[in-house]
Design an enzyme around this catalytic site. Structure first.
Site, PDB file in Angstrom:
ATOM      1  N   CYS A   2      -6.533 -27.786 -84.878  1.00 50.08           N
ATOM      2  CA  CYS A   2      -6.074 -27.376 -86.200  1.00 50.08           C
ATOM      3  C   CYS A   2      -4.711 -27.984 -86.504  1.00 50.08           C
ATOM      4  CB  CYS A   2      -5.976 -25.858 -86.282  1.00 50.08           C
ATOM      5  SG  CYS A   2      -7.490 -24.989 -85.867  1.00 50.08           S
ATOM      6  N   LYS A 603      -9.169 -34.564 -82.203  1.00 51.28           N
ATOM      7  CA  LYS A 603      -8.357 -35.595 -81.561  1.00 51.28           C
ATOM      8  C   LYS A 603      -7.403 -34.995 -80.545  1.00 51.28           C
ATOM      9  CE  LYS A 603      -6.841 -39.905 -81.317  1.00 51.28           C
ATOM     10  NZ  LYS A 603      -7.727 -40.978 -80.822  1.00 51.28           N
TER      11      LYS A 603
END
Length: 608
Positions: A2, A603
């Site tokens: 997030c 990522k």
């Protein structure tokens, strides 16, 4: 995972917040939202899917207000939809959150029993519910925040906005990163310096257990007991990079083709191009006196560490213990202070890797961080920093960061061999010369192989399963090839040591099973060819990735043979990475998947 942004400003912030979220897209997300306060009222816009959905919504229904928070969500609790997207509102409290509230089920039951009504499936909502409860009970915002922080457990970064205090944002860190940015008459919060780089380069990184109260005038930082703490304010090296693909279709394609340039830049930090010698490694780790080395990482970074293990053991005669970070600290490995530990992470924020790092610190080991972000938590907590200098990598599937990690590990292995006196006379110059020539060779390969790879990818996209085989450093490369293919094309793929073929995987071989064999003409070549013959005898479709000598030596019929230049064993993993990256990329393009942001992936994985 997030991403979080907050602004206490003097001009409308909604569009600026959404723009900042674009710089956090690389972390991975499945929904996004933004909230502001205007004239004593909070409002928000949330959208499932890509950020342009939120951007369109904000354009159609503008959000006034000079104070606001924004968030990109990667779902952990609750499906990815608009209802579960942040910010969450409860009775004048707005919350955005990165991480996991581990005791949320217990808290949700307690709050529900007291009459609280939950509208989402997320763990984050318990934070908003607790804050609303404590303020109803008469606590001030700061006191409510501290009471909540001492009531929840888990890993989290939080930013909170109260409707009745429109000039203040409260934030806290316990695990995932969070930074305070200092502007002129305005202040910022963000998950990393890249998100804040268009606004300011003056940053304070919160540490675990910090709570920051941010107003236009500055930031007050306290611990979770309410005591003031001092944190260094520093100038960030992150730049307001342009999120631009250039002439490429995807960031991943762009980053594949950037590799010769960024690797050359990385190598200049570790080797002297004029004298063909390695530069002295960070003196915080004395390779000459080490009894062993521990390496830990996750995902692609772990696979670069596996290749690094071969190099450290071969060139420096240094025993290496390696494991994935999520397992490393639970194995109760007998470590001693005469060892050192290397931790590899593109972001420098990977939660499992940080936990393994702290485990090794407790055991008294010197710590080295092989990272792409010098200002990351991992870098700040390490004794030595070995930057990979790959530049921002936006594609979720790592390409240039992987090969830059390899270039740095290769340089460190040669430096360790030099320090330990294990290199043969003249071997240092020979190995460094190979490293120096590598970017030129990689550039040549990229200019030549794309048409063949693209045609082959069209055929590969028809299959449901793929095997990768390799020996020596080509074994971790086989694992990386399989990982890349499954990440972005969603084709099931597995990598194996070629010698393990007969111990199980051979049962899968038939005419519907492509087998990608990575085999430079090295000391393992003949044994790998024997494994290829076993595949051919069972009708398997062989895709042979080799060099000129290997192509000339093998007479087996293949589905395709990709021929690369003859290169030294040291640089072969970097050169042979190129066809496996391009093969995965073009296969995914043919299949129409989201190459840069594949489903379910992030990522930067900031929770365990």
């Amino acid at each position: 995972m997030c991403g979080i942004v907050g602004i206490v400003g003097t001009q409308p912030v909604a569009e600026r917040l959404v723009d900042a979220l674009k710089r956090l897209e690389y972390r991975g997300y499945d929904s996004a939202g933004v909230a502001t306060i205007d004239n004593g009222a909070m409002d928000r816009r949330r959208a499932e899917g890509k950020l342009f959905n939120l951007e369109k919504l904000v354009s159609e229904k503008p959000l006034p207000g000079v104070v606001g928070i924004a968030h990109t969500r990667w779902a952990t609790h609750g499906v990815p939809n608009e209802i579960n997207a942040h910010p969450h509102f409860v009775d004048g409290v707005a919350v955005v959150h990165n991480g996991i509230i581990e005791n949320f089920s217990e808290l949700r039951e307690e709050l529900s029993a007291e009459g609280a009504t939950f509208t989402t499936q997320t763990d984050t909502e318990v934070v908003a519910q607790l804050l609303a409860k404590y303020t109803r009970e008469g606590l001030g915002h700061r006191e409510a925040m501290l009471k909540m922080l001492n009531h929840v457990t888990g890993a989290y970064a939080l930013v909170v906005m109260f409707q009745d205090d429109p000039g203040t944002l409260l934030s806290a860190r316990s695990g995932p990163p969070l930074a305070v940015g200092y502007g002129r008459g305005e202040m910022f919060l963000g998950s990393d310096a890249i998100a804040l780089s268009p606004f300011t380069n003056e940053i304070t990184y919160l540490v675990d257990g910090d709570c920051a109260i941010v107003t236009r005038d500055g930031a007050e930082i306290i611990d979770f007991s309410g005591k003031p703490v001092k944190r260094e304010r520093q100038i960030s090296q992150a730049t307001a990079f342009v999120v631009d693909k250039g002439n490429h279709r995807h960031f991943m394609e762009k980053e594949i083709y950037e590799q010769p340039e960024v690797i050359s830049h990385a190598l200049s930090h570790y080797v002297d191009f004029a004298t063909r010698t390695v530069k002295d490694a960070d003196k915080a780790i004395d390779f000459a006196s080490l009894s062993g080395l521990a390496i830990s990482a996750c995902g692609t970074a772990y696979l670069s560490g596996l290749i690094g293990k071969y190099w450290f053991e071969r060139y420096a005669r240094l025993p290496v213990e390696i494991d994935v970070a999520s397992e490393f600290r639970y194995r109760e490995i007998p470590l001693v202070p005469t060892q050192a530990a290397l931790f590899i992470s593109q972001s420098g924020e990977t939660a499992d890797t940080l936990a393994a790092l702290r485990y090794c610190q407790q055991e008294g080991l010197k710590i080295g961080a092989v990272v792409n972000t010098r200002e990351s938590t991992m870098a700040r907590e390490s004794d030595a920093i070995f930057p990979i200098l790959a530049g921002p990598e936006i594609g979720v599937a790592s390409t240039k960061a992987f090969t830059c990690q390899l270039a740095v590990l290769a340089s460190l292995a040669v430096a360790a061999g030099k320090a330990r006196g294990t290199l043969k006379p003249g071997e240092e110059k020979q190995l460094v010369q190979q490293l120096i020539e590598m970017p030129r060779i990689m550039s040549k390969v990229l200019n030549v192989i794309q048409p063949q790879i693209e045609a082959l990818s069209r055929d590969l996209s028809r299959f449901k399963d793929v095997l990768y085989l390799g020996r020596g450093t080509s074994f971790p490369l086989a694992l990386e090839g399989a990982l890349k293919l499954k990440e972005i094309s969603y084709i099931h793929a597995e990598g194996y040591a070629a010698g393990e073929l007969k111990h199980g995987p051979i049962a899968l071989i038939d005419e519907n099973m492509p087998v990608i064999v990575i085999a430079p003409h090295d000391r393992f070549f003949e044994k790998t060819v024997s494994n290829m013959q076993e595949v051919a005898a069972r009708g398997g479709r062989i895709i042979f990735i080799t060099d000129e000598k290997g192509a000339a030596a093998s007479k087996l019929e293949t589905m395709a043979t990709i021929t690369l230049p003859n290169v030294d064993e040291l640089i072969a993993p970097m050169v042979f990475s190129l066809p496996i990256q391009l093969l995965a990329y073009h296969t995914a393009v043919f299949m129409g998947t989201d190459v840069d942001q594949p489903r379910n992936l992030a990522k930067s994985v900031t929770v365990e």
